[in-house]
Design an enzyme around this catalytic site. Structure first.
Site, PDB file in Angstrom:
ATOM      1  N   SER A   1     -18.938 -35.682  53.312  1.00 53.48           N
ATOM      2  CA  SER A   1     -17.844 -35.579  52.228  1.00 53.48           C
ATOM      3  C   SER A   1     -16.409 -36.383  52.563  1.00 53.48           C
ATOM      4  O   SER A   1     -16.176 -35.714  53.595  1.00 53.48           O
ATOM      5  CB  SER A   1     -17.888 -34.026  51.681  1.00 53.48           C
ATOM      6  OG  SER A   1     -17.014 -34.117  50.771  1.00 53.48           O
TER       7      SER A   1
ATOM      8  N   TYR B   1     -15.106 -25.586  53.030  1.00 51.14           N
ATOM      9  CA  TYR B   1     -15.940 -26.611  52.903  1.00 51.14           C
ATOM     10  C   TYR B   1     -15.505 -27.675  53.658  1.00 51.14           C
ATOM     11  O   TYR B   1     -16.431 -28.448  54.582  1.00 51.14           O
ATOM     12  CB  TYR B   1     -16.236 -27.143  51.305  1.00 51.14           C
ATOM     13  CG  TYR B   1     -17.222 -28.198  51.259  1.00 51.14           C
ATOM     14  CD1 TYR B   1     -18.539 -28.254  51.516  1.00 51.14           C
ATOM     15  CD2 TYR B   1     -16.596 -29.523  50.781  1.00 51.14           C
ATOM     16  CE1 TYR B   1     -19.621 -29.067  51.361  1.00 51.14           C
ATOM     17  CE2 TYR B   1     -17.729 -30.435  50.542  1.00 51.14           C
ATOM     18  CZ  TYR B   1     -19.063 -30.234  50.864  1.00 51.14           C
ATOM     19  OH  TYR B   1     -19.972 -31.455  50.675  1.00 51.14           O
TER      20      TYR B   1
END
Length: 396
Positions: free
Chosen positions: A222, A235
């Site tokens: 990501s 995250y």
């Protein structure tokens, strides 16, 4: 005069199409690919000058058009390897990228090992129904070492001496949203357990099979692992650890002939992102977990705005997974796979801004792109109100 005007407009059209295409490829490609594209662009500009000086107008345009077509053909004619006789193992195939990748790679001719959390679930059932007999569904929670070992034994028994051509690390979670101070330690540990330690264990476990085949490791990560997306600290930290591990592995596996790629997707509707009840439940749990003093300083209205912003952002996410799935296929079948793939609209531009423009510009871009907060924490609003009242009293 008319011939000159016609030549001029043809020239402008050719150069606009080619230069625009080159810039699009530069923004869409990994930063390391930009120098080669710029070199090709520079050489063509030199050729254009030579054609305009040494050849008649129409003949020069014909030569320039031929050169542009040649360069475009060289860059677009990507050779691919055959999938026949090659096996891939994919994590997280219950839904999202994992399920879509399993479907496409099976259609391409791979022998696919698809790991799922629920072998009786709808995702696993759909894979069995739609895929060829080459596909094997395996139960595996990447956070449970014994299940990872069981999946390895099953895969090795089916493979024989050929080894594993591809390992696709796709499984991952985002267990919460909110400011870093508001996120529980259990949220940080939960993200790290799945996104980093789980993927680390799977990679180390299956690596001997990948080395045996001189194959590929493809990891779906990501951009939040490299850029400071607001409210995604837990995250993003787990993805940052994963990115560093994968990049280190890439250097170490080069002598073994194993190629390692990372895919950085834009926003897609995966997992619980489109489940509105999920966001409300997350917000409720966050409020219940905060200490009274911290909740008073931030205020429920601040947390509510964060939830609404995430809900609104998820509703605009892309439902078409093909940019991500196509890059997974390319990373597995390209003779020279890229180190990084930017999958989706805006990711290449975002990295260009992050890499080449001032940090203040990059931060502003992220804030405008992702979470546009308008509500201040309650404590800051109280300070602002108090400051304004004091200023009014001084003026009086």
């Amino acid at each position: 005069m008319e011939e000159y005007a016609l030549s001029f407009w043809i020239y402008m059209g050719v150069m606009s199409v080619f230069v625009g295409g080159a810039m699009k490829k530069i923004l869409a490609s990994h930063i390391s690919a930009a120098p080669s594209l710029l070199v090709w662009l520079g050489l063509l500009l030199v050729l254009e000058r030579l054609c305009s000086l040494c050849l008649p107008a129409l003949l020069g345009l014909a030569v320039l058009c031929a050169a542009c077509c040649l360069v475009s053909g060289r860059s677009s004619a990507a050779q691919t390897l055959s999938a026949e006789g090659k096996a891939v193992f994919i994590t997280g195939c219950d839904s999202g990228f994992g399920k879509a990748a399993a479907l496409q790679l099976d259609a391409l001719g791979f022998e696919v090992f698809a790991s799922v959390l629920d072998p009786a679930g709808s995702g696993a059932t759909e894979l069995r129904r739609r895929c060829s007999p080459r596909l094997t569904v395996l139960r595996m929670d990447i956070t449970k070492p014994q299940e990872v070992q069981d999946a390895l034994h099953c895969t090795r028994a089916r493979l024989g001496p050929q080894g594993l051509w591809g390992l696709v690390n796709n499984a991952g979670i985002c267990v919460n949203f909110g400011d870093a101070e508001l996120s529980l330690m259990s949220n940080y540990r939960g993200c790290m357990e799945v996104n980093f330690f789980g993927t680390l264990n799977v990679t180390k476990t299956f690596l001997p099979l990948v080395r045996q085949a001189k194959g590929r490791i493809v990891t779906v990560s990501s951009p939040s692992g490299e850029q400071p997306f607001p409210c995604l600290a837990a995250y993003g930290a787990s993805k940052a650890a994963l990115n560093l591990f994968i990049n280190t592995l890439r250097h170490e596996l080069e002598p073994w002939g194993v190629k390692v790629s990372t895919i950085l997707p834009s926003s897609y509707k995966t997992g619980q992102s489109s489940n509105l009840a999920y966001w409300e439940q997350q917000n409720k749990q966050l409020i219940q977990s905060l200490s009274p003093s911290l909740l008073e300083e931030y205020g429920e209205e601040y947390l509510l705005e964060t939830m609404e912003l995430f809900k609104a952002y998820s509703e605009t996410a892309n439902e078409d997974f093909s940019p991500v799935i196509n890059t997974i296929s390319e990373a597995l079948l390209s003779p020279r796979p890229q180190v990084r793939y930017y999958a989706g609209k805006g990711v290449g531009l975002m990295y260009f801004i992050y890499s080449y423009l001032p940090l203040s510009v990059s931060d502003r871009f992220l804030q405008q792109l992702f979470v546009k907060k308008k509500v201040l924490p309650r404590a800051l609003r109280s300070q602002s109100t108090s400051h304004n009242n004091n200023n009014n009293m001084l003026h009086k």
